[in-house]
Design an enzyme around this catalytic site. Structure first.
Site: not given
Ligand code: GLU
Length: 469
Positions: A243-247
């Site tokens: 997800s976006k959290r991962h970059g």
């Protein structure tokens, strides 16, 4: 004549944002499978959801596919443009009795669900019109629903997941054609896959449940069911769904970050698929090696370090022309000015000493600063520190020697060592001031490579500038 047994695959992205790296990986697997076997690979934009589909998102997909070099056969197909054909199939199913008219209104369906919930029953909608006789049909809008089996089971023979068994009492009579006459996505996918002759559907395993429902339509129409291969989604380094959290999730973000397309392809191919212990390989090799049976059943984890390491190996192995071309694309995608023809030529002459150990084009260009900048060199803070009065004195001693001797690596090394020794210094001690004078930076190729690339006049001019400043 195309080989009749050659596979036909497709990538069918929904254009609702940027091009996700998961989509790129699915596209790559389909491309490898088809192209490695002399088959066809199609691109179909699933734009049936007009409210969510945008032209920009389609453009981003096309740019991503082109950057990666995943070429498709024929025209890009728009799913929305096939609406009339999709509706025709719904009507054929109606005529054949494998589908039926459902007159239930939204309110009635909501009431059915409410009641089922209250009574603790399954909320799967069971239409009262499934077996209604045509004489009882009102003159009112209707949806067309598939007549799904309500008992027994459906088995999806999946090349990655094995046999996946779905209980038929969990399948509802999904809508094929809405009461406003528009086909549903589930119907459109099946009709398009059939009409395009798709033999292998390779896609994310979030579509596994859809496969069971899509099989209803294939079977109802008497069409061949494609070979299914549902691949596990990509997870982040922490094992959670990416997800976006991962970059960065967009393909274009990785191009902007300066990774060459071939490194991205190599990395994406390794995400969930392997060929023995091979990590670094070319697409030529991947085309030869790719098999559905070697796709892993467990989710792959995105690992930026591994991508960077592959990228560095690919950059080192790339031909100069290909590097220059991709660097130009890298500058463009970041919205940075293109290099002039002169700078490009200078960069090309220096590539031999820049390719090694650059993980991305940003690092390569940082090391290339010495050929991309003009006199007078403007040293950065760290380089400035290396240009202390003593070092400047030594640099000025170097220039007379450099004027006469020949201009090759051995001679240059000899001259610099000699001057260093005269001051009781190791050769390495002169490296920092030389880097500062020639490049204005502390991270550069070797000083001798810089001298060779810059040539005698330019080298001497830069040394004189630095020692007199
Ligand atoms: N449009 C779907 C998606 O973007 C893919 C459907 C399919 O491959 O069948 O996830």
């Amino acid at each position: 004549m195309p080989d009749q047994s050659a596979p036909v695959t497709r990538i069918a992205p929904s254009p609702t944002g940027f091009m996700h790296i998961g989509t790129a990986r699915t596209a790559l697997f389909n491309w490898l499978y088809a192209r490695g076997r002399g088959g066809k690979f199609y691109l179909r934009i699933e734009d049936t959801d007009q409210a969510r589909s945008t032209r920009e998102a389609t453009d981003a997909i096309l740019r991503g596919m082109r950057w990666l070099g995943l070429d498709w056969d024929g025209e890009v197909k728009s799913q929305a443009e096939g609406a009339a054909r999709h509706a025709e199939v719904a009507r054929q199913m109606l005529a054949a009795g494998t589908a039926y008219k459902c007159f239930s209104t939204q309110d009635e369906i909501a009431a059915f669900r409410e009641e089922a919930r209250a009574a603790g029953r399954s909320t799967l909608f069971r239409s009262p019109w499934r077996d209604a006789r045509p004489e009882t049909h009102p003159d009112a809008p209707f949806a067309i629903r598939v007549k799904a089996p309500q008992s027994g089971q459906t088995v999806i023979k999946d090349r990655v997941q094995g046999d996946v068994v779905i209980r038929n009492d969990q399948l509802d009579d999904m809508i094929l054609l809405r009461s406003d006459g528009t086909p549903t996505y589930m119907l459109a996918v099946v009709v398009d896959d059939h009409d395009m002759g798709v033999s292998h559907v390779i896609r994310g395993d979030d579509h596994l449940n859809n496969a069971a429902r899509q099989m209803l339509v294939f079977n109802a129409m008497g069409w061949d069911v494609p070979v299914w291969a549902h691949i596990p989604l990509i997870h982040g380094e922490d094992g959670k769904k990416l997800s976006k959290r991962h970059g960065a999730l967009g393909v274009e973000d990785w191009q902007k970050a300066g990774y060459p397309a071939r490194a991205m392809l190599n990395y994406l191919a390794r995400l969930g698929w392997s060929h023995g212990d091979d990590e670094y390989f070319t697409m030529h090799q991947a085309l030869e090696w790719f098999e559905l049976d070697s796709i892993k059943k467990s989710p792959a984890r995105f690992d930026t370090k591994k991508l960077a390491s592959l990228s560095s190996q690919h950059i080192a192995a790339m031909e100069d022309g290909a590097l220059i071309e991709e660097i130009a694309a890298y500058l463009a995608v970041n919205g940075w000015p293109a290099l002039t023809a002169q700078k490009n030529a200078a960069l090309q002459s220096a590539l031999y000493c820049l390719k090694d150990r650059a993980r991305d084009f940003g690092e390569l260009l940082e090391k290339a600063h010495f050929v991309l900048t003009d006199k007078p060199i403007d040293p950065d803070e760290k380089a400035q520190k290396a240009l202390d009065p003593v070092s400047k004195g030594i640099l000025s001693e170097l220039t007379p020697h450099l004027r006469n001797d020949s201009w090759d690596r051995d001679t240059l090394e000899g001259i610099v060592s000699q001057v260093a020794e005269a001051h009781g210094l190791k050769l390495g001690k002169l490296a920092a001031p030389l880097r500062a004078a020639l490049a204005g930076r502390s991270v550069t190729p070797s000083v001798f490579d810089m001298m060779l690339v810059l040539g005698r006049e330019e080298t001497i001019a830069r040394l004189e500038d630095a020692s007199s400043r």
